[in-house]
Scaffold this motif. Structure first.
Motif, PDB file in Angstrom:
ATOM      1  N   VAL A   1      49.239  25.397 127.635  1.00  0.00           N
ATOM      2  CA  VAL A   1      48.874  25.783 126.268  1.00  0.00           C
ATOM      3  C   VAL A   1      47.421  25.441 126.019  1.00  0.00           C
ATOM      4  O   VAL A   1      46.959  24.366 126.318  1.00  0.00           O
TER       5      VAL A   1
ATOM      6  N   LYS B   1      39.434  26.507 114.147  1.00  0.00           N
ATOM      7  CA  LYS B   1      40.607  27.350 114.371  1.00  0.00           C
ATOM      8  C   LYS B   1      40.487  28.174 115.642  1.00  0.00           C
ATOM      9  O   LYS B   1      41.481  28.668 116.155  1.00  0.00           O
TER      10      LYS B   1
ATOM     11  N   GLY C   1      45.804  26.602 122.907  1.00  0.00           N
ATOM     12  CA  GLY C   1      45.432  26.694 121.507  1.00  0.00           C
ATOM     13  C   GLY C   1      45.214  28.110 121.039  1.00  0.00           C
ATOM     14  O   GLY C   1      44.924  28.326 119.867  1.00  0.00           O
TER      15      GLY C   1
ATOM     16  N   LEU D   1      37.661  30.096 122.093  1.00  0.00           N
ATOM     17  CA  LEU D   1      38.714  30.956 122.609  1.00  0.00           C
ATOM     18  C   LEU D   1      38.501  32.427 122.291  1.00  0.00           C
ATOM     19  O   LEU D   1      39.257  33.280 122.733  1.00  0.00           O
TER      20      LEU D   1
ATOM     21  N   PHE E   1      50.050  23.946 119.810  1.00  0.00           N
ATOM     22  CA  PHE E   1      48.927  23.025 120.006  1.00  0.00           C
ATOM     23  C   PHE E   1      49.460  21.663 120.357  1.00  0.00           C
ATOM     24  O   PHE E   1      50.684  21.426 120.320  1.00  0.00           O
ATOM     25  N   ASP E   2      48.592  20.739 120.753  1.00  0.00           N
ATOM     26  CA  ASP E   2      49.040  19.363 120.905  1.00  0.00           C
ATOM     27  C   ASP E   2      47.991  18.398 120.377  1.00  0.00           C
ATOM     28  O   ASP E   2      46.793  18.698 120.341  1.00  0.00           O
TER      29      ASP E   2
ATOM     30  N   THR F   1      38.831  27.139 118.516  1.00  0.00           N
ATOM     31  CA  THR F   1      38.469  26.374 119.704  1.00  0.00           C
ATOM     32  C   THR F   1      39.705  25.710 120.293  1.00  0.00           C
ATOM     33  O   THR F   1      40.727  25.529 119.657  1.00  0.00           O
ATOM     34  N   ASP F   2      39.550  25.332 121.546  1.00  0.00           N
ATOM     35  CA  ASP F   2      40.600  24.722 122.335  1.00  0.00           C
ATOM     36  C   ASP F   2      40.852  23.291 121.854  1.00  0.00           C
ATOM     37  O   ASP F   2      40.131  22.767 121.015  1.00  0.00           O
ATOM     38  N   GLN F   3      41.875  22.654 122.453  1.00  0.00           N
ATOM     39  CA  GLN F   3      42.161  21.265 122.089  1.00  0.00           C
ATOM     40  C   GLN F   3      40.993  20.344 122.382  1.00  0.00           C
ATOM     41  O   GLN F   3      40.837  19.321 121.726  1.00  0.00           O
TER      42      GLN F   3
ATOM     43  N   TYR G   1      43.812  35.797 119.878  1.00  0.00           N
ATOM     44  CA  TYR G   1      42.682  35.341 120.694  1.00  0.00           C
ATOM     45  C   TYR G   1      43.166  34.330 121.703  1.00  0.00           C
ATOM     46  O   TYR G   1      44.301  33.848 121.612  1.00  0.00           O
TER      47      TYR G   1
END
Lengths: 440, 250
Positions: A37, B146, A39, B156, A152-153, B148-150, B250
């Motif tokens: 995952v 919102k 996001g 993204l 998400f995490d 962007t990645d973790q 996305y």
């Protein structure tokens, strides 16, 4: 042109295949597949958007026959729920929508109800956006700050006090979240409600048009009709959004569906009951009232933030009310679980501390120096920015309509009575339980 | 449970309408085998689209309720007339829900029916920048977190650039757009969606009190509330939608 069409084709095909889910049961995602995952998610932009229930369409919560002395059956109806324009003052109401008429409602600066006189805003420009809509909220969720639905995490302590940071043995749990916009244009959220007491199903007093017992008469019903209008945004004044998260609780004692919800709301609020229609249908059961434009209770400059649940040691869970043998008795419980009695978790809940690194230092007066803003809720009825708490300077006057809580009675010699501003600060919920009654 | 499912699709294309997009009506009956459903159209079929218009779709679903025009959404005769007592035991119009780690009981919705009717919903493709909220005036709304990645740094979006609204390329991205462009042209203002939902009672029923062990068959705990979404004049609430709903990924 071709690449764009391909994307379009895929999107259209994706929508059309949504219905194919009937043929295949949902299968549980494994941790392996979820570990990739990143996001990425769905985004929903609501543009020029409005939703309106018809004035006579409702959502009704019906009560049950009651057994206890002193209790009566209650039924609540929410009619005409609407989300409409809040940027322009022009509007209409449910009575005019149903019966026609051009001068449905209008505000007055004398009562501070420019946007609160009319429950349905219809002043949106017809040239805005792609599909014309006079009721539309222009940028209800812009493409730049849309509603996002994604997997998400996040890092955080679990119910057992372990800090889940993605290291071996401490994998971060996957959650599904829906995040609202942080910036949006003003909207109007409204409905008219009917609370009925002691309904006798099938009796003439439960039929449409029954008179109100407060006025006397045969076959009368006991009910109160009211309207609720909110003019604001589903964000706090400083831009915190509303967020809904679903997950499996990280609780070895109770691994079940968990929900966390961050409630955010700001704006002005009006609740009123007076009706101006004096015709035969006024104040009769289920018939659409013509509410007064000004009368009511007003809350100006409301700012509310209420976080329910913390990742990953507190969540809203559902359970049944049980008897001594553990068997369900019919009612159910919505519980915001207790904060685990673990020092590291407490320090994180109050101060955002991780690993007892000392973020919970106190000020000289005993207050926490660095409180965790994500878990600290508040409700403010009125803007305190210009108020000197020590001296009272800057408070709204007794007849002010631009700040605080006030009542309006247009018929009175002094129509406006302002109670001042009020607030609850530093609200953290350690444990909350809501239990239904009435089954069996 | 008895349900019926209607889907009508009509297209707004000019003369060169390909066969795949002819007006079609699909009626499916899902008594025991809900295996037939919408089928995906492949890229070849959709690549022959020549017009720039989308499609209008209508959708009806009736669950234990009647699609007859005379009384839309009325409960079928297999459901009982609500009486607050014996009607709660009706087995034909019941819905049960069970949560993980709560497997000794069921949340049972008793003597219920529902229906939904989406009328002439337009499904179209659109550039996100055509929206009111996609104009330059709303560049200040851009919410980098919102997209962007973790890790907080990997963008993204296809453009790979989340530094600002203009650089993000969101305005040049296509999206699915849903709307009701006809408004009240059919003479009814609140006809975009007709939605009815009713259940007479709701209670948690334990498996232990039911001989079969299926708590959803039980009626030992009565009800603590009911729900009714309808209209003063019928079984379905009328809802009007305006504006546009964009869906993109996305």
């Amino acid at each position: 042109m071709r690449p764009r069409l391909q994307s379009t084709n895929l999107l259209l095909a994706a929508t059309l295949t949504l219905g194919a889910a009937q043929a295949q049961a949902l299968t549980e995602l494994s941790d392996d597949s979820l570990s990739d995952v990143q996001g990425a998610g769905f985004a929903f932009a609501l543009d020029n958007f409005s939703m309106r229930f018809a004035p006579e369409s409702f959502i009704e919560l019906t009560g049950a026959g009651v057994n206890g002395v002193g209790w009566q059956r209650g039924d609540a109806r929410y009619y005409g729920l609407s989300m409409t324009n809040g940027a322009q003052p022009g509007g209409t109401d449910w009575y005019a929508t149903l019966n026609g008429g051009s001068s449905a409602c209008g505000g007055s600066s004398a009562y501070g109800n420019t946007f609160l006189a009319c429950p349905l805003g219809n002043g949106n420009s017809l040239g805005a956006g792609v599909t014309p809509n006079q009721y539309g909220i222009g940028a209800m969720a812009s493409i730049y700050d849309p509603y996002v639905l994604r997997v998400f995490d996040y890092e955080g302590y679990d119910f057992q006090g372990n800090y889940l940071d993605g290291s071996a043995g401490n994998e971060k749990p996957t959650i599904l979240e829906l995040i609202g916009p942080s910036q949006t244009e003003d909207w109007r959220w409204s409905f008219w409600g009917e609370l009925e007491v002691d309904r006798v199903a099938g009796d003439p007093s439960a039929a449409i048009g029954a008179a109100n017992c407060s006025s006397g008469g045969a076959d009368c019903a006991d009910f109160l009709q009211s309207q609720t209008i909110i003019h604001g945004k589903p964000t706090t004044a400083d831009g915190k959004p509303a967020i809904l998260r679903l997950m499996q609780t990280e609780n070895t004692a109770d691994n079940t569906l968990g929900i966390t919800y961050q409630s955010a709301l700001s704006g002005d609020f009006r609740f009123s009951v007076r009706q101006k229609d004096t015709g035969a249908l006024a104040d009769t059961l289920h018939n659409v009232p013509d509410f007064d434009d000004a009368e009511g209770m007003y809350f100006k400059n409301v700012d509310a933030f209420l976080p329910l649940g913390v990742l990953h040691y507190q969540a809203l869970t559902l359970d049944a009310v049980r008897d001594g043998s553990g068997s369900a008795t019919g009612d159910f419980v919505i519980e915001l679980t207790r904060i685990p009695d673990i020092p590291e978790v407490y320090n994180n809940f109050y101060c955002g501390d991780v690993g007892n690194t000392g973020d919970c230092a106190l000020n000289s007066d005993g207050s926490i120096a660095n409180p965790n803003e994500d878990t600290r809720g508040y409700v403010r009825w009125g803007n305190f920015d210009s108020v000197n708490i020590a001296t009272g300077a800057g408070l709204p006057s007794a007849t002010a309509t631009d700040n605080g809580i006030y009542f309006v009675n247009p018929s009175a010699a002094t129509p406006v009575t302002n109670l001042g501003v009020s607030r609850i600060e530093g609200m953290r919920i350690h444990h909350m339980k809501i239990t239904t009654l009435g089954a069996n | 449970m008895t349900s019926s499912f209607f889907l009508r699709m009509s297209e707004l294309f000019p003369e060169k309408a390909p066969p795949a997009f002819a007006v079609l009506a699909v009626v499916l009956c899902m008594h025991t085998n809900p295996a037939q459903a919408l089928e995906a159209m492949d890229d070849t079929e959709m690549g022959t689209v020549t017009g720039q218009k989308g499609i209008l779709a209508s959708f009806q679903y009736y669950y234990n309720s009647s699609p007859a025009e005379a009384d839309l959404g009325a409960p079928l005769s297999i459901c009982d007339t609500p009486n607050g007592g014996s009607s709660l035991a009706n087995m034909n119009c019941r819905f049960g829900l069970q949560l993980k780690n709560r497997e000794s009981e069921w949340l049972v919705f008793k003597n219920g029916h529902a229906s939904i009717d989406l009328r002439r919903l337009a499904i179209d493709a659109s550039m996100l920048g055509d929206s009111h909220g996609g104009s330059a005036a709303y560049h200040g709304y851009f919410n980098e977190a919102k997209f962007t990645d973790q890790d907080g740094s990997t963008c993204l979006l296809p453009s790979g650039d989340c530094s600002g609204a203009a650089a993000s390329g969101l305005a040049e991205m296509p999206g699915l757009r849903l709307s009701y462009p006809e408004g009240a042209a059919d003479g009814f203002e609140f006809n975009d969606v007709r939605f009815g939902l009713y259940f007479e009672g709701l209670a948690v029923e334990p498996n232990a009190l039911v001989p079969s062990g299926n708590g959803w068959e039980g009626n030992n705990n009565g009800s603590f509330m009911g729900l009714n979404i309808a209209d003063n004049n019928g079984h379905q609430a009328g809802i009007a939608f305006g504006g546009d709903f964009y869906l993109y990924g996305y």
